[in-house]
Design a protein around this motif. Structure first.
Motif, PDB file in Angstrom:
ATOM      1  N   ILE A 117      61.600 -57.923  47.863  1.00 35.76           N
ATOM      2  CA  ILE A 117      61.428 -56.486  48.100  1.00 35.76           C
ATOM      3  C   ILE A 117      62.772 -55.834  48.402  1.00 35.76           C
ATOM      4  N   LEU A 118      63.543 -56.435  49.276  1.00 32.46           N
ATOM      5  CA  LEU A 118      64.829 -55.853  49.645  1.00 32.46           C
ATOM      6  C   LEU A 118      65.770 -55.807  48.432  1.00 32.46           C
ATOM      7  N   ARG A 119      65.758 -56.856  47.634  1.00 38.17           N
ATOM      8  CA  ARG A 119      66.598 -56.839  46.426  1.00 38.17           C
ATOM      9  C   ARG A 119      66.174 -55.703  45.496  1.00 38.17           C
ATOM     10  N   TYR A 120      64.863 -55.560  45.359  1.00 39.36           N
ATOM     11  CA  TYR A 120      64.339 -54.489  44.497  1.00 39.36           C
ATOM     12  C   TYR A 120      64.755 -53.108  45.004  1.00 39.36           C
ATOM     13  N   LEU A 121      64.604 -52.902  46.315  1.00 40.93           N
ATOM     14  CA  LEU A 121      64.878 -51.575  46.887  1.00 40.93           C
ATOM     15  C   LEU A 121      66.359 -51.208  46.831  1.00 40.93           C
ATOM     16  N   CYS A 122      67.222 -52.230  46.823  1.00 40.93           N
ATOM     17  CA  CYS A 122      68.664 -51.958  46.878  1.00 40.93           C
ATOM     18  C   CYS A 122      69.268 -51.635  45.509  1.00 40.93           C
ATOM     19  N   GLN A 123      68.520 -51.857  44.470  1.00 41.55           N
ATOM     20  CA  GLN A 123      69.086 -51.605  43.147  1.00 41.55           C
ATOM     21  C   GLN A 123      69.522 -50.154  42.957  1.00 41.55           C
ATOM     22  N   ASP A 124      70.603 -49.981  42.241  1.00 50.15           N
ATOM     23  CA  ASP A 124      71.073 -48.629  41.914  1.00 50.15           C
ATOM     24  C   ASP A 124      70.663 -48.271  40.492  1.00 50.15           C
ATOM     25  N   TYR A 125      70.390 -47.010  40.273  1.00 50.45           N
ATOM     26  CA  TYR A 125      69.948 -46.549  38.946  1.00 50.45           C
ATOM     27  C   TYR A 125      70.843 -45.416  38.464  1.00 50.45           C
TER      28      TYR A 125
ATOM     29  N   SER B  94      59.702 -51.350  35.491  1.00 55.50           N
ATOM     30  CA  SER B  94      59.874 -52.095  36.738  1.00 55.50           C
ATOM     31  C   SER B  94      59.247 -51.333  37.895  1.00 55.50           C
ATOM     32  N   SER B  95      59.248 -50.008  37.819  1.00 56.19           N
ATOM     33  CA  SER B  95      58.605 -49.204  38.858  1.00 56.19           C
ATOM     34  C   SER B  95      57.101 -49.439  38.890  1.00 56.19           C
ATOM     35  N   ASP B  96      56.496 -49.567  37.729  1.00 59.14           N
ATOM     36  CA  ASP B  96      55.043 -49.810  37.675  1.00 59.14           C
ATOM     37  C   ASP B  96      54.673 -51.241  38.047  1.00 59.14           C
TER      38      ASP B  96
ATOM     39  N   ASN C 108      84.533 -33.958  40.705  1.00 57.92           N
ATOM     40  CA  ASN C 108      84.918 -34.574  41.977  1.00 57.92           C
ATOM     41  C   ASN C 108      84.164 -33.957  43.157  1.00 57.92           C
ATOM     42  N   LEU C 109      82.868 -33.770  42.978  1.00 53.00           N
ATOM     43  CA  LEU C 109      82.068 -33.136  44.035  1.00 53.00           C
ATOM     44  C   LEU C 109      81.770 -34.149  45.143  1.00 53.00           C
ATOM     45  N   PRO C 110      81.861 -33.729  46.413  1.00 47.39           N
ATOM     46  CA  PRO C 110      81.599 -34.640  47.548  1.00 47.39           C
ATOM     47  C   PRO C 110      80.108 -34.803  47.798  1.00 47.39           C
ATOM     48  N   ILE C 111      79.425 -35.374  46.818  1.00 47.15           N
ATOM     49  CA  ILE C 111      77.971 -35.504  46.866  1.00 47.15           C
ATOM     50  C   ILE C 111      77.576 -36.976  46.796  1.00 47.15           C
ATOM     51  N   GLU C 112      76.723 -37.400  47.736  1.00 46.27           N
ATOM     52  CA  GLU C 112      76.113 -38.723  47.646  1.00 46.27           C
ATOM     53  C   GLU C 112      74.768 -38.545  46.955  1.00 46.27           C
ATOM     54  N   ILE C 113      74.589 -39.228  45.817  1.00 49.83           N
ATOM     55  CA  ILE C 113      73.366 -39.063  45.030  1.00 49.83           C
ATOM     56  C   ILE C 113      72.411 -40.221  45.278  1.00 49.83           C
ATOM     57  N   LEU C 114      71.161 -39.889  45.593  1.00 47.13           N
ATOM     58  CA  LEU C 114      70.107 -40.889  45.755  1.00 47.13           C
ATOM     59  C   LEU C 114      69.074 -40.673  44.658  1.00 47.13           C
TER      60      LEU C 114
ATOM     61  N   ILE D 176      61.416 -38.934  34.994  1.00 42.46           N
ATOM     62  CA  ILE D 176      62.364 -40.015  34.691  1.00 42.46           C
ATOM     63  C   ILE D 176      62.461 -40.322  33.194  1.00 42.46           C
ATOM     64  N   HIS D 177      62.053 -39.354  32.359  1.00 42.55           N
ATOM     65  CA  HIS D 177      62.053 -39.640  30.921  1.00 42.55           C
ATOM     66  C   HIS D 177      63.145 -38.915  30.139  1.00 42.55           C
ATOM     67  N   SER D 178      64.045 -38.250  30.822  1.00 44.99           N
ATOM     68  CA  SER D 178      65.191 -37.661  30.139  1.00 44.99           C
ATOM     69  C   SER D 178      66.439 -38.041  30.935  1.00 44.99           C
ATOM     70  N   ASP D 179      67.593 -37.606  30.455  1.00 47.26           N
ATOM     71  CA  ASP D 179      68.856 -38.064  31.056  1.00 47.26           C
ATOM     72  C   ASP D 179      69.444 -37.066  32.047  1.00 47.26           C
ATOM     73  N   TRP D 180      68.569 -36.251  32.674  1.00 50.23           N
ATOM     74  CA  TRP D 180      69.101 -35.203  33.551  1.00 50.23           C
ATOM     75  C   TRP D 180      69.889 -35.757  34.731  1.00 50.23           C
ATOM     76  N   ARG D 181      69.468 -36.930  35.266  1.00 43.12           N
ATOM     77  CA  ARG D 181      70.218 -37.490  36.397  1.00 43.12           C
ATOM     78  C   ARG D 181      71.624 -37.906  35.960  1.00 43.12           C
ATOM     79  N   GLU D 182      71.734 -38.419  34.730  1.00 41.80           N
ATOM     80  CA  GLU D 182      73.062 -38.820  34.235  1.00 41.80           C
ATOM     81  C   GLU D 182      73.974 -37.608  34.124  1.00 41.80           C
ATOM     82  N   LYS D 183      73.396 -36.505  33.642  1.00 40.20           N
ATOM     83  CA  LYS D 183      74.206 -35.284  33.542  1.00 40.20           C
ATOM     84  C   LYS D 183      74.754 -34.868  34.912  1.00 40.20           C
TER      85      LYS D 183
END
Lengths: 148, 148, 148, 148, 148, 148, 148, 148
Positions: free
Chosen positions: C140-148, B41-43, B27-33, B11-18
């Motif tokens: 918790i639910l608010r935290y989990l629903c955030q988009d990045y 905030s993760s820690d 316009n790819l039919p992809i849902e990204i998670l 999570i330390h570079s911008d690869w997800r943004e790319k």
């Protein structure tokens, strides 16, 4: 109560021997499964048996796939998967095995030094026990094997 | 053809943004998670929401478990799991996710620099593609989304 | 990121309303599933629809089976199962639901007062978060629903 | 016909001994699995083996996770899971085990006094037999073991 | 709460129409799936589409396999499987569907007249509700669809 | 090659004895599992062990659930499930067992007279062999047990 | 009734177009999934995106793995898998897909000329329908989509 | 470490004998399972045991289904599935078995001559090892059986 236990992870110390010795000494009803712990033969098996490769990627690929037969058989057969993380090396294969064990619903025990707590927090969070040394792992196995 | 894709790992570079940008651009039919990509905030989420802990182990534990809700939901929902390994940090969580993805039968794509080939050989061996950069990952997604 | 959430457990306080309200207020992308929270109709449904029983056991049996259709559908459909334990009643159905959720590989969140820690330790051990109040669950639910 | 049977639930009476004795007396082809029935060692195992905790929550957490290794191995291995509910204590772990057994597709037998019928109706609804005493449980096992 | 419901079993009365009408009338959020209820086309489909057979066994075989595509898709997609047993015919296909539904972990509702209780006891024992008429089935669906 | 075989279905003729005798005579490496073939004890077991019931429905219910413990253990343990349909009785339990066997991925062998072909077409369509008499079933087992 | 259908197998004739056209013409509620049907791009994708290989084996390997992402996603998502075997080529990938579909419990439809019956007998034995031409496949889909 | 190994695929050379001999010679802890390797009895078993058929399709169908009982039992029981592709015949059953093995999560080893690389690329891509001759397969088994 008896268990089948797979000892995954780090292969540069004698922790598996300690567990095997304790199992014998305390007569624990445990079947122990291990990966190939001979680093050289583990790295060379693919090219050695199936033919040399010029690119390191494919040499590693053939070895890793061959070894995965043993790993997946052990992971599927085990009740408990114990993964030790040492101080050296990347050990991504150890974390990878821990992920497979978790998804297969196996009971995971992780052993690592306190210093590795933060980078191993996701693996630890899926573990049923986080030990700091092999003596604790042995105590856990002795405890679990008791009959009531 | 559409896909649900989970972007795990570094999570330390911008690869997800790319990847997100390319998805929009083409316009790819992809849902990204994604995981939580805000390191702080993760820690801090566990102690922040559920109460502080004196021992770092339990602080990490609460955060890692909370984040696993998001990770496991994404891993279960995804058709494709893409894991990027960077040059820094232990990144055991990335290898752990790759193990879960493999055991769940998800298609795994791994991205890492050539230098990491040897320590990542077990993860690569389970992958359907090993890319050296994010541009290749994007090409793969474009290729897979084509309709015939 | 969106989730399907099943709110199992105690039905004698307004905790589900709090979560529903927060979901609306913060516009969280959550589909909420609930059991029948009307205690009387939940107890009477079997005898009421399928015919009276002299023995209380069979009256309860018919009601519990009928309600299990809703419970099992919700447990199978949910990404996250939240179980609240209150101060009163045996609430074995809540612990039973938590066991099913665990075995189905769902992410479990438990809410209970601190006093119940010891008798709930096995359930808590399988949970991804143990909250002491509904406000924490909402965070918790608010935290989990955030988009990045 | 032979069976593997896990005796879960209440540990404050001698019901497991009765079943073990009957199994021996009638020479039933049953492998019996049990939890740790020594209450003290069950509560203390986590802190005792893996180190003390100041907060009761984490002490309980470590013990419960350690014991879950035994429980999950037994639940996965069993053909039949028998859960006894006594008059005292919350016994949420017993209902939790019953939920896991149900979701794993194991045959569930529940034993409890008549007075507990209403609060246990959801657990009873998932059971293949609801016995009022251990003698009935033994009769069931004798019946199931007959060869034809 | 919404459900997907498969109406299996007897095709010689109008019970499915009653359920469909009630679903519309009460605006229930239910997706209804059915087998082919046109007896003749169901029997003739194999030979009609894939070629005639001299032996009745193979004619039936081709039809039954073709219809199983619809049945298995419906059984896999359903939350609830409702099986009605009428007074006439062997209806082994209905009991067969009930067995599949049970093994897939679907909630089973059985409808049959009181007189059929003894021969249907094994099917009833796996059901979450045993109704004596379609009106009761409709009441069950109305009850299950309520929102709380 | 060895097999575990469950002989389900009709209990009013001596077909199981024929198979057992042939297994012994030809020394086949087969473990044979059966239901309770004593009709009376099978019907009375629930009320006899767990207490009488006024309503026939609940008497049957208790017996059927008790017997299902044996049936489900056998169905889960078997490699091959053989179901015989006789000329008399509804035998819905036989078709129900065949459905469970199919959904569990077990190899199904069905035995019935030619006259029952049409009503059994759905069950036959899921079977790996449809025999007209027990002698054919025995020939199948002898064939399958051969070593090469 | 709607279905998701994966059209696997032979890519050298226009059979997929026929099915797509029929689906549109008859307004069938079918979602159609296909492999990459452009032979050249299918063979070249691995080397093209991820880098050239000297050995044909690794070039093929990279392409086959990349394409498997699409195939496995389609096989997992489909209710029905249709596999056509043509007269030319080895088509082992078609039989391989049929094996995966069978093990995943998908309904398999096979299309091939009569002359291929003997070598395809194992695949046909697992199929719910064996068609001799695409017109029959279309008739099957029209039949399955009817509402009752 | 011990393994159960299924030797699927081509039956017109003595490769299975070579593996069996090596297993004995090197005392490998391997249980070997095989299909019926007697081509004639394999083709005739259905008609021979269950009655003749006029149409070749149904004769083949009965034989293939009967043999599938052995194949599916072996595929489910095996840790490792080894599939050899020879130079002659279509061998779609071999690729079909490889697909089933893959979907069941078994470790797949494929043996074939270099010339078959392109048409077998999808099968090879799912394999943990691709050997060019039986001697390599034997070396793999010897390597995997070593204890550490």
């Amino acid at each position: 109560m008896k268990y089948t236990v797979y000892l995954s992870g780090e292969i540069h110390s004698d922790w598996r021997e300690k567990i095997k010795n304790a199992t014998q000494e305390h007569n624990l009803p445990i079947e122990i499964l291990t990966p190939n712990t001979d680093h050289d033969s583990s790295d060379e098996c693919g090219a050695g048996i199936l033919g040399a490769e010029e690119k390191p990627f494919w040499k590693d690929h053939k070895a890793a796939k061959l070894n995965s037969i043993r790993h997946m058989t052990a992971l599927n057969r085990a009740d408990i998967v114990i993964v030790r993380f040492g101080e050296k090396y990347k050990q991504w294969n150890a974390a990878f095995d821990a992920g497979i064990a978790t998804a297969l619903g196996k009971s995971l025990i992780v052993e690592h030094a306190k210093e590795l707590t933060h980078p191993l927090k996701e693996v630890d969070a899926a573990a049923m026990a986080v030990a700091e040394n092999t003596e604790q792992v042995i105590e856990i196995l002795r405890y679990l094997c008791q009959d009531y």
